[in-house]
Design an enzyme around this catalytic site. Sequence first.
Site, PDB file in Angstrom:
ATOM      1  N   ASP A 329       0.810  -1.218   0.000  1.00 20.72           N
ATOM      2  CA  ASP A 329       0.000   0.000   0.000  1.00 20.72           C
ATOM      3  C   ASP A 329       0.847   1.274   0.000  1.00 20.72           C
ATOM      4  OD1 ASP A 329      -2.283   1.487  -0.107  1.00 20.72           O
ATOM      5  OD2 ASP A 329      -2.939   1.078   1.930  1.00 20.72           O
ATOM      6  N   LYS A 378      -8.282  -1.541   3.049  1.00 22.09           N
ATOM      7  CA  LYS A 378      -7.722  -0.226   3.351  1.00 22.09           C
ATOM      8  C   LYS A 378      -7.764   0.048   4.844  1.00 22.09           C
ATOM      9  CE  LYS A 378      -6.649   2.614   0.807  1.00 22.09           C
ATOM     10  NZ  LYS A 378      -5.318   3.022   0.287  1.00 22.09           N
ATOM     11  N   LYS A 431      -7.887  14.325  -3.278  1.00 28.68           N
ATOM     12  CA  LYS A 431      -8.227  13.630  -2.036  1.00 28.68           C
ATOM     13  C   LYS A 431      -8.211  14.644  -0.911  1.00 28.68           C
ATOM     14  CE  LYS A 431      -5.318  10.646  -0.127  1.00 28.68           C
ATOM     15  NZ  LYS A 431      -4.608   9.382   0.111  1.00 28.68           N
ATOM     16  N   LYS A 504       2.530   2.022   3.289  1.00 27.71           N
ATOM     17  CA  LYS A 504       1.651   2.275   4.424  1.00 27.71           C
ATOM     18  C   LYS A 504       1.659   1.127   5.426  1.00 27.71           C
ATOM     19  CE  LYS A 504      -1.869   4.438   3.174  1.00 27.71           C
ATOM     20  NZ  LYS A 504      -3.102   4.731   2.415  1.00 27.71           N
TER      21      LYS A 504
END
Length: 548
Positions: A329, A378, A431, A504
């Site tokens: 990620d 996520k 975003k 991530k």
Amino acid sequence: MASSGYNTPDSQLEGILPIHPTAVRRPHYVNVQSDNTLYDDEYITSKFYNRGASVSIADGQFTVVPKAEEYQFRTKRTVGKTGLMMIGIGGNNGTTLCATILANRHNITWHTKEGLQQPNYIGSLLRASTVSIGTDANGKEVHVPISDILPMVHPNDLVLGGWDISSVSLEKAMERAQVLDYDLQRQVAPHVALLGKPLPSIYYPDFIAANQEARADNLIPGSDKQAHLDHIRADIRKFKQDNDLDRVVVFWTANTERYSDIIPGVNDTADNLLNAIKNSHEEVSPSTLFAVAAILENQPFVNGAPQNTFVPGAIELAERHKSFIGGDDLKSGQTKLKSVLAEFLVNAGIKPLSIASYNHLGNNDGRNLSAERQFKSKEISKSSVVDDMVNANRLLFKAPEVGDKGVPVGKGEHPDHIVVIKYVPAVGDSKRAIDEYYSEIFCGGRSTINIFNECEDSLLATPLILDLTILTELLTRVEYRKPGQEQDFAPLYSVLSLLSYMLKAPLVKPGTDVVNSLNRQRNALESFLKACVGLESNSDLLLETRLW
């Protein structure tokens, strides 16, 4: 004649502006003159002492014993011709990266309302940030771009290709993404068109949101997963052969999948996973299939999405073949900020009580994440991004409350703590995020930090793909050994945890702790690159300035 910026230049010589510093070619790398460093025509060989300490605790007393282990590193100096095959090349990230590299390769200038613009690699850790290598004769620190420490692939030299479930040509997919300025799109489109259409990809409807079905018109036929694996392997071999490549980095930048169930006898070992593919088991995801294909072709695979692509069997298979894998990620925006601020609070002695976030996710990624099972992937990747920083102070603090998807947690001191990720179609590639950090500061006092940020998601993600690709290629050329042992140089361990700065939910060697601290991740990478040329890591002690 120089280009005005209104016409597509045919070569770098036609650019109206000089090449941006982040894109220039610098043929000379750092040269270390030391007994610890040896250069020959083929390798850079270095000696490095890994210094640490063993700690024992008895009756509350900490006893620390320093230790140092000697290693030798050997880095192949010749940078091989490198290809990047992206799964999801027709998405926002894939088309933006292709256009960026081609705009830099041809030095295309374009106009916006702010004036004439030029291509660059700003946002790249390797190309646009620097590292200190020592001091000059006047005692001033000398910094060089990180890409100058060791021979690395120049981004302009990457050969681009990949797969997508959508048959839309790449220049039309770039237009659909609506990320880049129109004048740049117009000029780079002929170059993007030369990349052709994406290769057919794998589509298993159970793994991505149902709203993606309309895009799925470019598929490898059938449902036989073994046949799909063989097809992908053949694609990698053909791409490598057709472009005369030394290395192909395979990169997942497609939709987020749901998590795969870990089932004993199915994906828990390498042999079971290969057998599950042969039997077309329903829990073998497309991303795992691509990863297995890359591993069996001995090409590195990087997962840029949050799903658990690397089931235990995939990791064991990579170990068996000494292939390289990395993930998971891309750490592009809000999560990076969250980890930085959490680390700041803890290092300042401030106790985080809760961290609340609200995300507006745009573009097709957000649309896919509007489905519950895809969102869960996520949610899991975001859930532990501050753990190690808080745990470092676990003698003083308990972990803050962290939650996702509007689920209230932390019913005690801060009952309103929630994290929400919501798909909002109107924001396109933009975003938007709101973060709230609720902390205890002194004698029961409370502090709240509120941050609103807005960013172009793909413009943050694409430099990470670039850096991950370049670093991955470099790490395939690095070997090590321990002096005094009767062994030849060996490759690094299969899981490339040195990529963690860009990820991530960093994949690490099984059984080892995950480090999410951005500073520690950066220091680890910097120290390793320096170790490969026989330099000690940075000394911020600056002892000479503290003494008479």
